[in-house]
Design a protein around this motif. Structure first.
Motif, PDB file in Angstrom:
ATOM      1  N   VAL A   1     -12.083  36.773   2.897  1.00 45.37           N
ATOM      2  CA  VAL A   1     -10.924  36.588   3.777  1.00 45.37           C
ATOM      3  C   VAL A   1      -9.663  36.454   2.937  1.00 45.37           C
ATOM      4  CG1 VAL A   1      -9.847  34.988   5.416  1.00 45.37           C
ATOM      5  CG2 VAL A   1     -12.221  35.665   5.740  1.00 45.37           C
TER       6      VAL A   1
ATOM      7  N   ARG B   1     -12.729  35.166  11.907  1.00 38.89           N
ATOM      8  CA  ARG B   1     -11.990  33.947  11.552  1.00 38.89           C
ATOM      9  C   ARG B   1     -10.739  33.761  12.393  1.00 38.89           C
ATOM     10  NH1 ARG B   1     -11.901  29.833  10.184  1.00 38.89           N
ATOM     11  NH2 ARG B   1     -10.447  29.612   8.494  1.00 38.89           N
ATOM     12  N   TYR B   2      -9.943  34.804  12.570  1.00 42.16           N
ATOM     13  CA  TYR B   2      -8.611  34.624  13.147  1.00 42.16           C
ATOM     14  C   TYR B   2      -8.477  35.124  14.583  1.00 42.16           C
ATOM     15  CZ  TYR B   2      -7.554  33.281   8.445  1.00 42.16           C
ATOM     16  OH  TYR B   2      -7.558  32.630   7.246  1.00 42.16           O
TER      17      TYR B   2
ATOM     18  N   VAL C   1     -17.364  34.147   2.461  1.00 38.96           N
ATOM     19  CA  VAL C   1     -16.388  34.277   3.541  1.00 38.96           C
ATOM     20  C   VAL C   1     -15.005  33.912   3.025  1.00 38.96           C
ATOM     21  CG1 VAL C   1     -15.650  33.338   5.775  1.00 38.96           C
ATOM     22  CG2 VAL C   1     -18.062  33.869   5.391  1.00 38.96           C
ATOM     23  N   LYS C   2     -14.906  32.817   2.285  1.00 40.35           N
ATOM     24  CA  LYS C   2     -13.604  32.368   1.772  1.00 40.35           C
ATOM     25  C   LYS C   2     -12.975  33.421   0.867  1.00 40.35           C
ATOM     26  CE  LYS C   2     -14.466  27.400   1.825  1.00 40.35           C
ATOM     27  NZ  LYS C   2     -14.560  26.193   0.987  1.00 40.35           N
TER      28      LYS C   2
ATOM     29  N   ASP D   1     -11.524  32.954  16.240  1.00 44.14           N
ATOM     30  CA  ASP D   1     -11.281  31.546  15.921  1.00 44.14           C
ATOM     31  C   ASP D   1     -12.563  30.802  15.548  1.00 44.14           C
ATOM     32  OD1 ASP D   1      -9.490  29.478  15.481  1.00 44.14           O
ATOM     33  OD2 ASP D   1      -9.733  28.660  17.493  1.00 44.14           O
TER      34      ASP D   1
ATOM     35  N   SER E   1     -15.027  29.029  12.645  1.00 40.79           N
ATOM     36  CA  SER E   1     -14.843  28.336  11.366  1.00 40.79           C
ATOM     37  C   SER E   1     -15.458  29.172  10.253  1.00 40.79           C
ATOM     38  CB  SER E   1     -15.515  26.960  11.416  1.00 40.79           C
ATOM     39  OG  SER E   1     -16.926  27.120  11.471  1.00 40.79           O
ATOM     40  N   GLU E   2     -15.209  28.757   9.006  1.00 42.27           N
ATOM     41  CA  GLU E   2     -15.799  29.481   7.875  1.00 42.27           C
ATOM     42  C   GLU E   2     -17.317  29.422   7.936  1.00 42.27           C
ATOM     43  OE1 GLU E   2     -13.825  27.410   4.738  1.00 42.27           O
ATOM     44  OE2 GLU E   2     -12.149  28.821   4.702  1.00 42.27           O
TER      45      GLU E   2
ATOM     46  N   THR F   1     -18.541  31.739  10.710  1.00 39.39           N
ATOM     47  CA  THR F   1     -18.394  33.130  10.275  1.00 39.39           C
ATOM     48  C   THR F   1     -19.499  33.487   9.282  1.00 39.39           C
ATOM     49  OG1 THR F   1     -16.007  33.003  10.600  1.00 39.39           O
ATOM     50  CG2 THR F   1     -16.811  34.790   9.216  1.00 39.39           C
TER      51      THR F   1
ATOM     52  N   MET G   1     -14.828  39.874   8.900  1.00 37.62           N
ATOM     53  CA  MET G   1     -14.597  38.454   8.626  1.00 37.62           C
ATOM     54  C   MET G   1     -13.221  37.999   9.116  1.00 37.62           C
ATOM     55  SD  MET G   1     -16.382  37.820   4.965  1.00 37.62           S
ATOM     56  CE  MET G   1     -18.040  38.339   4.649  1.00 37.62           C
TER      57      MET G   1
END
Length: 177
Positions: free
Chosen positions: A160, A135-136, A156-157, A139, A141-142, A145, A131
């Motif tokens: 992460v 995400r990073y 995911v939130k 790149d 989005s949530e 992902t 994840m």
């Protein structure tokens, strides 16, 4: 039924003298001048200049019903001239006001930081690692992902968030910062 835009044009009066015109139309013209200048004192000066130009041309103006238009045009022309003539003050100085550019980071240090970050990411559990990378590094989005991982956005939130907390506490990264 249409309403005339300029109601003063249909009931325009012929003014016998310049002073009677200024007394009758002064407040309206001052409002027009204030719309051209942010400072009320500058607006009064602007109107005074336009009225001076109108006074000089008073005998040449044939249609006194069009005096408002003449004065408004004088206001606009005067304001435009003032704007064009404004001075831009420049001062010569010995030192440049820009700050010195920051030195470029050492490529070896950047490579070391990048390697340490990857080692810390590799120490994360597989799901959190996936994840964080999506995400990073990719790149996404949530929502994207979550779709790729086939989980909810909330999952995911939270995953992460927990992974970033572990990275902040990683001893190898703490030594670098």
């Amino acid at each position: 039924m249409t309403t005339p835009v300029c109601t003063g044009a249909s009931s325009a009066a012929v003014f016998p003298s310049f002073s009677s015109y200024v007394r009758a139309r002064g407040p309206v013209l001052l409002r027009a001048a204030r719309s051209l200048s942010a400072n009320p004192n500058d607006a009064e000066d602007l109107l005074q200049t336009a009225l001076t130009k109108t006074f000089v041309a008073w005998e040449r103006i044939e249609d006194h019903r069009a005096l408002d238009g003449y004065v408004r045009r004088a206001l606009i022309n005067t304001r435009t001239s003032q704007w064009r003539k404004r001075k831009v003050e420049e001062f010569a100085v010995d030192e440049l006001p820009e700050p010195d550019p920051l030195p470029a980071p050492d490529p070896a240090e950047l490579a070391g930081l990048r390697d340490a970050m990857w080692r810390a990411v590799l120490r994360l559990p597989a799901r959190q690692r996936a994840m964080v990378v999506l995400r990073y590094y990719e790149d996404l989005s949530e929502a994207q992902t979550a779709e790729v991982m086939e989980v909810s956005i909330g999952t995911v939130k939270s995953a992460v968030s927990r992974a970033l907390a572990k990275l902040r506490e990683d001893p190898e990264l703490a030594m670098i910062a």
